[in-house]
Design a protein around this motif. Structure first.
Motif, mmCIF file in Angstrom:
data_model
loop_
_atom_site.group_PDB
_atom_site.id
_atom_site.type_symbol
_atom_site.label_atom_id
_atom_site.label_comp_id
_atom_site.label_asym_id
_atom_site.label_seq_id
_atom_site.Cartn_x
_atom_site.Cartn_y
_atom_site.Cartn_z
ATOM 1 N N THR A 197 13.364 16.233 8.309
ATOM 2 C CA THR A 197 13.118 17.096 7.145
ATOM 3 C C THR A 197 11.819 16.663 6.490
ATOM 4 O O THR A 197 11.411 15.516 6.593
ATOM 5 C CB THR A 197 14.249 16.967 6.112
ATOM 6 O OG1 THR A 197 14.297 15.612 5.697
ATOM 7 C CG2 THR A 197 15.578 17.380 6.683
ATOM 8 N N PHE A 198 11.174 17.625 5.818
ATOM 9 C CA PHE A 198 9.907 17.292 5.174
ATOM 10 C C PHE A 198 10.126 16.288 4.044
ATOM 11 O O PHE A 198 9.249 15.489 3.741
ATOM 12 C CB PHE A 198 9.228 18.562 4.654
ATOM 13 C CG PHE A 198 8.591 19.374 5.750
ATOM 14 C CD1 PHE A 198 8.528 18.893 7.050
ATOM 15 C CD2 PHE A 198 8.030 20.620 5.488
ATOM 16 C CE1 PHE A 198 7.937 19.643 8.064
ATOM 17 C CE2 PHE A 198 7.440 21.367 6.498
ATOM 18 C CZ PHE A 198 7.402 20.883 7.785
ATOM 19 N N ASP A 199 11.320 16.337 3.433
ATOM 20 C CA ASP A 199 11.601 15.366 2.370
ATOM 21 C C ASP A 199 11.535 13.937 2.910
ATOM 22 O O ASP A 199 10.952 13.052 2.277
ATOM 23 C CB ASP A 199 12.991 15.621 1.788
ATOM 24 C CG ASP A 199 12.932 16.652 0.682
ATOM 25 O OD1 ASP A 199 11.826 16.812 0.104
ATOM 26 O OD2 ASP A 199 13.961 17.300 0.410
ATOM 27 N N ALA A 200 12.128 13.747 4.095
ATOM 28 C CA ALA A 200 12.090 12.413 4.698
ATOM 29 C C ALA A 200 10.659 12.002 5.002
ATOM 30 O O ALA A 200 10.268 10.850 4.852
ATOM 31 C CB ALA A 200 12.930 12.391 5.958
ATOM 32 N N MET A 201 9.857 12.973 5.426
ATOM 33 C CA MET A 201 8.460 12.660 5.758
ATOM 34 C C MET A 201 7.684 12.283 4.510
ATOM 35 O O MET A 201 6.801 11.431 4.537
ATOM 36 C CB MET A 201 7.795 13.843 6.433
ATOM 37 C CG MET A 201 8.377 14.132 7.800
ATOM 38 S SD MET A 201 7.531 15.494 8.572
ATOM 39 C CE MET A 201 8.578 15.738 9.993
ATOM 40 N N ARG A 202 8.016 12.942 3.380
ATOM 41 C CA ARG A 202 7.343 12.583 2.129
ATOM 42 C C ARG A 202 7.681 11.150 1.743
ATOM 43 O O ARG A 202 6.866 10.445 1.182
ATOM 44 C CB ARG A 202 7.786 13.520 1.007
ATOM 45 C CG ARG A 202 7.120 14.867 1.074
ATOM 46 C CD ARG A 202 7.520 15.759 -0.072
ATOM 47 N NE ARG A 202 7.169 17.117 0.259
ATOM 48 C CZ ARG A 202 8.031 18.044 0.648
ATOM 49 N NH1 ARG A 202 9.311 17.779 0.698
ATOM 50 N NH2 ARG A 202 7.620 19.244 0.980
ATOM 51 N N GLU A 203 8.927 10.764 2.062
ATOM 52 C CA GLU A 203 9.372 9.413 1.702
ATOM 53 C C GLU A 203 8.769 8.348 2.624
ATOM 54 O O GLU A 203 8.751 7.172 2.287
ATOM 55 C CB GLU A 203 10.900 9.313 1.782
ATOM 56 C CG GLU A 203 11.640 10.222 0.808
ATOM 57 C CD GLU A 203 11.321 9.897 -0.624
ATOM 58 O OE1 GLU A 203 11.338 8.705 -0.957
ATOM 59 O OE2 GLU A 203 10.994 10.825 -1.401
ATOM 60 N N ALA A 204 8.317 8.782 3.818
ATOM 61 C CA ALA A 204 8.013 7.809 4.869
ATOM 62 C C ALA A 204 6.905 6.829 4.494
ATOM 63 O O ALA A 204 6.944 5.680 4.887
ATOM 64 C CB ALA A 204 7.665 8.522 6.160
ATOM 65 N N ARG A 205 5.907 7.272 3.736
ATOM 66 C CA ARG A 205 4.807 6.382 3.317
ATOM 67 C C ARG A 205 4.200 5.641 4.496
ATOM 68 O O ARG A 205 4.376 4.434 4.659
ATOM 69 C CB ARG A 205 5.294 5.362 2.283
ATOM 70 C CG ARG A 205 5.853 5.953 1.033
ATOM 71 C CD ARG A 205 4.785 6.156 -0.015
ATOM 72 N NE ARG A 205 5.273 7.136 -0.990
ATOM 73 C CZ ARG A 205 4.547 8.111 -1.492
ATOM 74 N NH1 ARG A 205 3.314 8.254 -1.119
ATOM 75 N NH2 ARG A 205 5.043 8.945 -2.361
ATOM 76 N N LEU A 206 3.502 6.349 5.331
ATOM 77 C CA LEU A 206 2.954 5.744 6.553
ATOM 78 C C LEU A 206 1.821 4.774 6.231
ATOM 79 O O LEU A 206 1.129 4.925 5.214
ATOM 80 C CB LEU A 206 2.403 6.842 7.457
ATOM 81 C CG LEU A 206 3.440 7.794 8.056
ATOM 82 C CD1 LEU A 206 2.746 8.739 9.009
ATOM 83 C CD2 LEU A 206 4.527 7.033 8.770
ATOM 84 N N ASP A 207 1.619 3.815 7.134
ATOM 85 C CA ASP A 207 0.450 2.941 7.051
ATOM 86 C C ASP A 207 -0.791 3.755 7.407
ATOM 87 O O ASP A 207 -0.693 4.790 8.066
ATOM 88 C CB ASP A 207 0.598 1.783 8.039
ATOM 89 C CG ASP A 207 1.705 0.849 7.591
ATOM 90 O OD1 ASP A 207 1.921 0.772 6.375
ATOM 91 O OD2 ASP A 207 2.352 0.249 8.455
ATOM 92 N N PRO A 208 -1.968 3.276 7.016
ATOM 93 C CA PRO A 208 -3.180 4.068 7.268
ATOM 94 C C PRO A 208 -3.378 4.463 8.733
ATOM 95 O O PRO A 208 -3.778 5.594 9.014
ATOM 96 C CB PRO A 208 -4.296 3.151 6.788
ATOM 97 C CG PRO A 208 -3.675 2.283 5.778
ATOM 98 C CD PRO A 208 -2.249 2.102 6.173
ATOM 99 N N ILE A 209 -3.081 3.551 9.671
ATOM 100 C CA ILE A 209 -3.408 3.894 11.058
ATOM 101 C C ILE A 209 -2.496 4.993 11.618
ATOM 102 O O ILE A 209 -2.995 6.019 12.095
ATOM 103 C CB ILE A 209 -3.411 2.628 11.936
ATOM 104 C CG1 ILE A 209 -4.588 1.765 11.487
ATOM 105 C CG2 ILE A 209 -3.538 2.975 13.417
ATOM 106 C CD1 ILE A 209 -4.634 0.410 12.121
ATOM 107 N N PRO A 210 -1.167 4.853 11.545
ATOM 108 C CA PRO A 210 -0.344 5.984 11.999
ATOM 109 C C PRO A 210 -0.600 7.248 11.188
ATOM 110 O O PRO A 210 -0.585 8.358 11.757
ATOM 111 C CB PRO A 210 1.088 5.498 11.817
ATOM 112 C CG PRO A 210 1.033 4.205 11.159
ATOM 113 C CD PRO A 210 -0.352 3.679 11.208
ATOM 114 N N ALA A 211 -0.867 7.082 9.903
ATOM 115 C CA ALA A 211 -1.140 8.270 9.093
ATOM 116 C C ALA A 211 -2.386 8.978 9.602
ATOM 117 O O ALA A 211 -2.425 10.210 9.706
ATOM 118 C CB ALA A 211 -1.316 7.874 7.629
ATOM 119 N N SER A 212 -3.412 8.186 9.974
ATOM 120 C CA SER A 212 -4.643 8.806 10.473
ATOM 121 C C SER A 212 -4.382 9.533 11.780
ATOM 122 O O SER A 212 -4.888 10.636 11.998
ATOM 123 C CB SER A 212 -5.713 7.741 10.689
ATOM 124 O OG SER A 212 -5.968 7.075 9.485
#
Lengths: 667, 315
Positions: A197-212
């Protein structure tokens, strides 16, 4: 909202369901053209309703539902926030005009029976709505694929023509390349929680590298749908192949769903974008904008020309997107808010103006049966309604004041202009040059539109059959008028529009726009910069001056007019072949931007009895990228082919080995 | 805002409209002197316009309404532009209606209508002129915007009157960046106003003409309006140049006296600018059409140089 009224989200869902129902009713009588036309008209009314609901819901709080649909343990989540509302508005408002036009447009003998077309068309509309409302990756991908497939079938409406089938294939191929990238991006975004769910993704708080990586995958995936270079190749193939209302819908609305997707990922799911992502998006966006418009200028098929112009506008949208990320990432909230609002504004504007132009070409196509600019001309005399309404769209897309295209361009330039304050070395010097590229794209767009409009509607008819061309029917006119009105209104009342868009930005963590309130006719986006623009006053004064001049000239001088034949340059006969062709109009561009093109020229020699001049302009990227890529795929396929021995014993062996391997993995 | 300021605004617009042919006449006179010819009177453009208004309009039989409407639209847009540009005073109400970028957009609108009208009759020269005009346009526009950007970076606004005021009230210092952009602006002015070296305003029916090719199908009152509009365009560009590079002398109050006092300053600037323009036109030769992009690319590079100088030196 009072308790009596159902919530905006449920109303939106009701409209989408209504579209699906219309489609199903259509398919129940596949060959009934009259019924289909009525259904399209009802669909248009649904679109208008959706636009109204979405516009009213821009300021209402976010709502979420879990639908009792989907797989077990994997229900569909839907959510409507201000960002969704903007795109729902765009979908509703543009489709209202397009469907009205389509009600008068589709006729017998299009290849696909009208009832089936009605189903595909409305499924396409509904799936775009569901893309915007989806709140989990599963539903998003289902809606995204439904959108790709329904539009594929619409593109191949005239599937008996081989070129159209291959255009559809390229479209489907690139759509799926994009879909894979998006899927992978969602895989990274869930961040180890395995909740999609997008809610879970909002919560995920990725590190810069996976986020990039997630961002770049999303950029590729949504960029493929939007038509960013080098994934733009499907656009100029698919748009001419599709019937005009479908081209209008694809170009005007579907490309924006890609923008919606990347915006959702970058500003909502990833929450804290890193500034250099913006630099990547900005660079690709600017290149796409200039690339698209240069190619648009050398086309001689009117729908291909518009397709390339869409590529240009997608580039502009991604420029705004990149700017918003940069400003947000380096902590310049006021400029970030402007760039973000400008992007959404331009998306809405483009939905109106590009739909209008595509529908205009549709009307021309019906009236003349010709898509080639070299066989058109002088249609302003035969089809004045289409000609004057298309002029509005052409001027708007050339970003001329006081129409809507100019406002978003102006806002983008305003934000780009102050990018020299970005506290990053070198970047602050490069960014203002981006403004020059944007200005070049806008000025070239004007060139393209003069060519487009001048060659089709002005001058002398290049074929004798054009004298029999007829104007559009009344339903088609209403559709065109609706879209043209959108172009004018969004141009004249930017303060209202920005007031609404400011709220969207605030929901996504931008600061609000510091619009100067109280003076609704004067747009001042950055209070401390004192830059202002008052389109209403512009139009009012210019109109007043024009009327005064006309009156003055009539009052003080005579109004005698004598009509006569134009001067034929001393050649005696004045013929249509004397005017510039579409190829001729593209000549300065071919000359100036030679390195961009893959050009083949057939020049006549002095001894030819029937001299012929022909120039074919192709895209270098085909040779540089796609042909080698195709060969590579072929090679890989060939090397895998030895597995396919055609003996049942070896296939059984494969199954056995796989089974063992899986067991080994599990134990 | 009271009635007086609006009356002053209207008067300023009327003054610009009335003075534009005079400026053109002055440029032509200087040019004739420099070329050892007998100079026409400075009033010659007025006489031409008057003569044209009295003639009977001949229109091609296949011309559309767009063709007839275009002269009025082009003229109206140019007058609107004249209202936006702070030529006499920087505090007049209308200068707020658009900033410098919107002004560039307004000038582009006039260009597009001019080109569309030229394509309307469908003659060889009309379409040729249209495509060349649009070519010069799309090359000149980025250069012009870069010029405006540099000036607005120095003064942190894109509003032309504010740029003008800030540059005028700052301590009199040298801005190397503005020197570069002034060169770029002059080149853009030459190209946009169909002057030598990009186009030649005094010849007809040359294969290299641009502006005259656009107007070839026009006659009488329509031609008069087009000619007047192009005189106004030259005047407008000159005033944009003054606002950016020599802002001194423009009135910064809304009083009639201040505006009256600004007239001699503007007249002096126009006299010098006109003579300079004539000088440039006399000493340079007409370029081939395909050298025009190089000319404008140079203008663009000068503007970029100005930008870099500003960003590196902060001056």
């Amino acid at each position: 909202m009072t308790d009596v009224l159902p919530s905006p989200l449920s109303l939106c869902l009701a409209v989408l369901l209504a579209w699906l129902t219309i489609g199903v009713v259509g398919i129940s009588r596949p060959n009934n053209l009259r019924l289909t036309r009525q259904l399209f008209a009802i669909g248009a009314a649904c679109g208008a309703a959706l636009a109204v609901i979405a516009a009213l819901s821009l300021t209402t709080p976010t709502e979420q539902y879990v639908l009792a649909l989907g797989l077990p343990d994997l229900p569909f989540h839907v959510r409507r926030d201000a960002l969704s509302s903007v795109f729902l508005f765009l979908l509703g408002a543009a489709s209202a005009g397009i469907s009205t036009f389509a009600a008068g447009y589709f006729r017998e003998g299009q290849g696909t029976p009208p009832g089936l077309l009605c189903l595909e068309y409305h499924a396409f509309l509904a799936s775009m709505g569901f893309v915007v409302l989806a709140d989990d990756a599963y539903m998003f991908m289902v809606a995204w694929e439904a959108m790709a497939l329904s539009s594929y079938f619409l593109v191949t409406t005239q599937h008996r023509i081989p070129e159209i089938r291959s255009a559809g294939f390229i479209y489907l191929l690139i759509a799926h390349l994009g879909a894979i990238a998006i899927l992978l991006s969602f895989g990274l975004l869930q961040g180890g929680s395995w909740q999609f769910t997008f809610d879970a993704m909002r919560e995920a708080r990725l590190d810069p590298i996976p986020a990039s990586f997630a961002f770049l995958l999303a950029l590729i995936g949504f960029g493929a749908k939007a038509g960013l270079v080098p994934l733009h190749v499907w656009l100029p193939e698919a748009h001419p192949a599709a019937p005009s209302p479908v081209s209008a819908l694809m170009s005007g609305v579907m490309l924006k769903t890609a923008l919606y997707g990347i915006t959702r990922v970058a500003f909502d799911l990833l929450a804290e974008p890193i500034w250099w992502w913006g630099l990547v998006a900005l660079g690709i966006g600017l290149f796409t904008a200039v690339f698209g418009v240069i190619f648009a200028a050398v086309q001689s098929d009117m729908k291909r020309l518009l397709a390339y112009s869409s590529i240009e506008n997608v580039g502009i949208l991604f420029t705004g997107f990149g700017l918003a990320i940069i400003f947000k990432g380096v902590g310049m909230p006021a400029l970030a808010a402007i760039a973000f609002a400008a992007m959404l504004y331009h998306a809405t504007n483009h939905a109106f103006m590009k739909s209008l132009l595509f529908l205009g070409t549709g009307a021309v196509l019906h009236a003349t049966g010709e898509r080639n600019l070299g066989r058109l001309g002088g249609l302003i005399h035969r089809m004045p309604w289409v000609a004057w309404l298309t002029l509005v769209g052409a001027l708007a897309i050339a970003s001329l004041p006081p129409l809507n295209g100019f406002v978003s361009e102006w806002l983008l330039l305003q934000s780009l202009l102050f990018s020299y304050e970005v506290p990053r070395p070198f970047v602050h010097m490069l960014l203002p040059l981006g403004a020059a590229l944007l200005a070049l794209a806008a000025a070239l767009a004007a060139y393209v539109m003069v060519k487009f409009y001048g060659v089709i509607f002005l001058g002398q008819p290049r074929e004798s059959t054009l004298h029999r061309a007829h104007d559009a029917g009344w339903l088609e006119r209403i559709g065109l008028i609706w879209l043209a009105l959108g172009c004018v209104m969004f141009g004249l009342f930017p303060t209202f529009v920005l007031g609404c868009l400011s709220n969207v930005g605030e929901q996504l963590g931008f600061s609000g726009l510091e619009l100067e309130t109280g003076s609704w006719w004067l747009l001042v986006p950055l209070a401390d910069r004192e830059a202002s623009y008052a389109p209403l006053i512009f139009l009012g004064t210019a109109t007043l001056l024009v009327i005064l001049t006309i009156y003055g000239v009539r009052r003080f001088y005579h109004q005698r007019v004598r009509l006569g034949p134009a001067w034929g340059c001393g050649f005696g006969e004045f013929s249509a072949r004397m005017q510039d062709t579409a190829e001729g109009f593209g000549q300065p561009i071919r000359h100036l931007f030679k390195p961009f093109f893959d050009m083949k020229r057939d020049l006549p020699t002095p001894f030819d009895t029937e001299p012929r001049y022909r120039v074919v302009v192709g895209d270098r990227l085909w040779q540089l990228l796609y042909v080698p890529l195709g060969r590579l795929v072929q090679l890989a396929a060939n090397s895998v082919a030895w597995l396919q021995q055609g003996r049942i014993a070896s296939y059984l062996l494969y199954s056995f080995v796989t089974l063992i391997a899986l067991l080994a993995l599990m134990l | 805002m009271n009635v007086t300021t609006w009356i002053l605004q209207v008067l300023e617009i009327l003054a610009a409209v009335a003075a534009a042919p005079l400026f053109l006449g002055w440029v032509n006179q200087c040019r004739a002197w420099l070329q050892n010819r007998n100079a026409p009177s400075v009033l010659q453009p007025y006489r031409n316009i008057r003569k044209l208004f009295h003639k009977e309009a001949v229109i091609a039989s296949n011309a559309s309404q767009l063709f007839r409407l275009a002269p009025y639209i082009v003229f109206g847009t140019m007058v609107t532009a004249a209202a936006v540009i702070p030529s006499l005073g920087t505090r007049l109400p209308f200068t707020r209606a658009a900033d410098a970028i919107a002004l560039v957009g307004l000038l582009a609108t006039a260009r597009v209508f001019l080109s569309l009208a030229a394509m309307d009759v469908g003659t060889a020269f009309g379409t040729l002129g249209a495509r060349r005009e649009m070519m010069v346009g799309f090359l000149a526009e980025p250069a012009l915007l870069m010029v405006i950007f540099v000036a607005s970076m120095i003064s942190a606004t894109t509003a032309l009157p504010d740029i003008s005021e800030r540059l005028a009230t700052q301590a009199l210092g040298l801005y190397p960046s503005l020197a570069f952009t002034a060169v770029a602006f002059t080149m853009v002015l030459l190209a946009e106003n169909a002057r030598i070296p990009v186009d030649n305003p005094s010849t007809h029916l040359e294969l290299t003409m641009i502006h005259e090719a656009l107007l070839l199908e026009y006659s009488a009152r329509h031609l008069a309006l087009m000619e007047w509009a192009s005189a106004l365009k030259l005047f407008n560009y000159a005033c944009i140049g003054f606002a950016l590079f020599v802002p001194w002398g423009a009135a910064m109050q809304q009083t009639p006296l201040a505006l009256l006092a600004a007239i001699p300053a503007l007249a002096l600037k126009l006299l010098i600018a006109g003579a300079g323009l004539a000088f440039i036109e006399t000493v340079s030769a007409k370029l081939r059409v395909f050298r025009a992009p190089e000319f404008l690319a140079t203008a663009f590079l000068f503007a970029v140089l100005g930008l870099l100088v500003h960003l590196l030196l902060g001056a």
